[in-house]
Design a protein around this motif. Sequence first.
Motif, PDB file in Angstrom:
ATOM      1  N   ARG A  27       0.813  -1.218   0.000  1.00 56.53           N
ATOM      2  CA  ARG A  27       0.000   0.000   0.000  1.00 56.53           C
ATOM      3  C   ARG A  27       0.846   1.267   0.000  1.00 56.53           C
ATOM      4  O   ARG A  27       0.323   2.359  -0.147  1.00 56.53           O
ATOM      5  N   LYS A  28       2.159   1.164   0.163  1.00 57.99           N
ATOM      6  CA  LYS A  28       2.997   2.354   0.239  1.00 57.99           C
ATOM      7  C   LYS A  28       3.596   2.742  -1.110  1.00 57.99           C
ATOM      8  O   LYS A  28       3.996   3.878  -1.294  1.00 57.99           O
ATOM      9  N   ASN A  29       3.655   1.832  -2.047  1.00 52.20           N
ATOM     10  CA  ASN A  29       4.277   2.109  -3.331  1.00 52.20           C
ATOM     11  C   ASN A  29       3.203   2.158  -4.418  1.00 52.20           C
ATOM     12  O   ASN A  29       2.552   1.159  -4.706  1.00 52.20           O
ATOM     13  N   ILE A  30       3.057   3.309  -5.023  1.00 50.50           N
ATOM     14  CA  ILE A  30       1.997   3.508  -6.015  1.00 50.50           C
ATOM     15  C   ILE A  30       2.265   2.704  -7.287  1.00 50.50           C
ATOM     16  O   ILE A  30       1.335   2.170  -7.896  1.00 50.50           O
ATOM     17  N   ILE A  31       3.521   2.568  -7.670  1.00 45.97           N
ATOM     18  CA  ILE A  31       3.841   1.832  -8.894  1.00 45.97           C
ATOM     19  C   ILE A  31       3.494   0.356  -8.727  1.00 45.97           C
ATOM     20  O   ILE A  31       2.935  -0.267  -9.638  1.00 45.97           O
ATOM     21  N   LEU A  32       3.779  -0.222  -7.564  1.00 41.97           N
ATOM     22  CA  LEU A  32       3.411  -1.613  -7.334  1.00 41.97           C
ATOM     23  C   LEU A  32       1.897  -1.790  -7.265  1.00 41.97           C
ATOM     24  O   LEU A  32       1.374  -2.836  -7.664  1.00 41.97           O
ATOM     25  N   LEU A  33       1.196  -0.781  -6.791  1.00 39.46           N
ATOM     26  CA  LEU A  33      -0.269  -0.840  -6.811  1.00 39.46           C
ATOM     27  C   LEU A  33      -0.793  -0.860  -8.246  1.00 39.46           C
ATOM     28  O   LEU A  33      -1.721  -1.616  -8.563  1.00 39.46           O
ATOM     29  N   LYS A  89       6.956  17.213  -6.382  1.00 37.06           N
ATOM     30  CA  LYS A  89       7.130  16.975  -4.949  1.00 37.06           C
ATOM     31  C   LYS A  89       8.387  16.205  -4.587  1.00 37.06           C
ATOM     32  O   LYS A  89       8.804  16.229  -3.444  1.00 37.06           O
ATOM     33  N   GLY A  90       8.971  15.436  -5.514  1.00 42.22           N
ATOM     34  CA  GLY A  90      10.180  14.679  -5.230  1.00 42.22           C
ATOM     35  C   GLY A  90       9.942  13.308  -4.629  1.00 42.22           C
ATOM     36  O   GLY A  90      10.893  12.608  -4.320  1.00 42.22           O
ATOM     37  N   THR A  91       8.700  12.888  -4.460  1.00 41.18           N
ATOM     38  CA  THR A  91       8.388  11.565  -3.930  1.00 41.18           C
ATOM     39  C   THR A  91       7.046  11.101  -4.489  1.00 41.18           C
ATOM     40  O   THR A  91       6.212  11.916  -4.867  1.00 41.18           O
ATOM     41  N   ILE A  92       6.896   9.778  -4.529  1.00 36.73           N
ATOM     42  CA  ILE A  92       5.603   9.225  -4.949  1.00 36.73           C
ATOM     43  C   ILE A  92       5.043   8.311  -3.870  1.00 36.73           C
ATOM     44  O   ILE A  92       4.237   7.438  -4.141  1.00 36.73           O
ATOM     45  N   VAL A  94       2.767   6.960  -0.946  1.00 33.52           N
ATOM     46  CA  VAL A  94       1.320   7.105  -0.725  1.00 33.52           C
ATOM     47  C   VAL A  94       1.049   7.991   0.480  1.00 33.52           C
ATOM     48  O   VAL A  94       0.081   8.758   0.493  1.00 33.52           O
ATOM     49  N   GLU A  95       1.899   7.923   1.497  1.00 34.29           N
ATOM     50  CA  GLU A  95       1.674   8.750   2.686  1.00 34.29           C
ATOM     51  C   GLU A  95       1.810  10.230   2.389  1.00 34.29           C
ATOM     52  O   GLU A  95       1.189  11.070   3.035  1.00 34.29           O
ATOM     53  N   LYS A  96       2.639  10.584   1.421  1.00 33.94           N
ATOM     54  CA  LYS A  96       2.865  11.994   1.086  1.00 33.94           C
ATOM     55  C   LYS A  96       1.807  12.552   0.132  1.00 33.94           C
ATOM     56  O   LYS A  96       1.736  13.742  -0.086  1.00 33.94           O
ATOM     57  N   VAL A  97       0.983  11.705  -0.448  1.00 34.43           N
ATOM     58  CA  VAL A  97       0.001  12.141  -1.426  1.00 34.43           C
ATOM     59  C   VAL A  97      -1.239  12.714  -0.762  1.00 34.43           C
ATOM     60  O   VAL A  97      -2.081  13.296  -1.414  1.00 34.43           O
ATOM     61  N   ASN A  98      -1.354  12.635   0.542  1.00 32.62           N
ATOM     62  CA  ASN A  98      -2.565  13.093   1.226  1.00 32.62           C
ATOM     63  C   ASN A  98      -2.781  14.596   1.095  1.00 32.62           C
ATOM     64  O   ASN A  98      -3.848  15.093   1.395  1.00 32.62           O
TER      65      ASN A  98
END
Length: 102
Positions: A27-33, A89-92, A94-98
């Motif tokens: 659930r933390k990595n958007i690409i793996l999702l 933003k420099g990151t992808i 999931v926690e930072k996308v909120n």
Amino acid sequence: MIIEITHFLFVSITIFLISLIGIFYNRKNIILLLISLELMLLAINLQFVIFSCYMDDFLGQIATLFILTIAAAESAIGLALLVIYYKKKGTISVEKVNILKG
């Protein structure tokens, strides 16, 4: 040796369950999702093709072509949005996308 429909269905269900486990554990990595979601769509397409060949009907294979087209467009748009978000933003993570919440 004759390969029955149950063997193909077992492979399809196994692929679907692997993708479902991938969605729940990553659930933390958007690409793996996104990869797990694509794998889930491919498992469903495999079942469409299996039943289409088994019932000697062509509609399942046509539906598979439409689903693959939509899945490819969804992946392209999703990855393009991820690239733009990463540049901004420099990151992808999931926690930072909120911060995208309205």
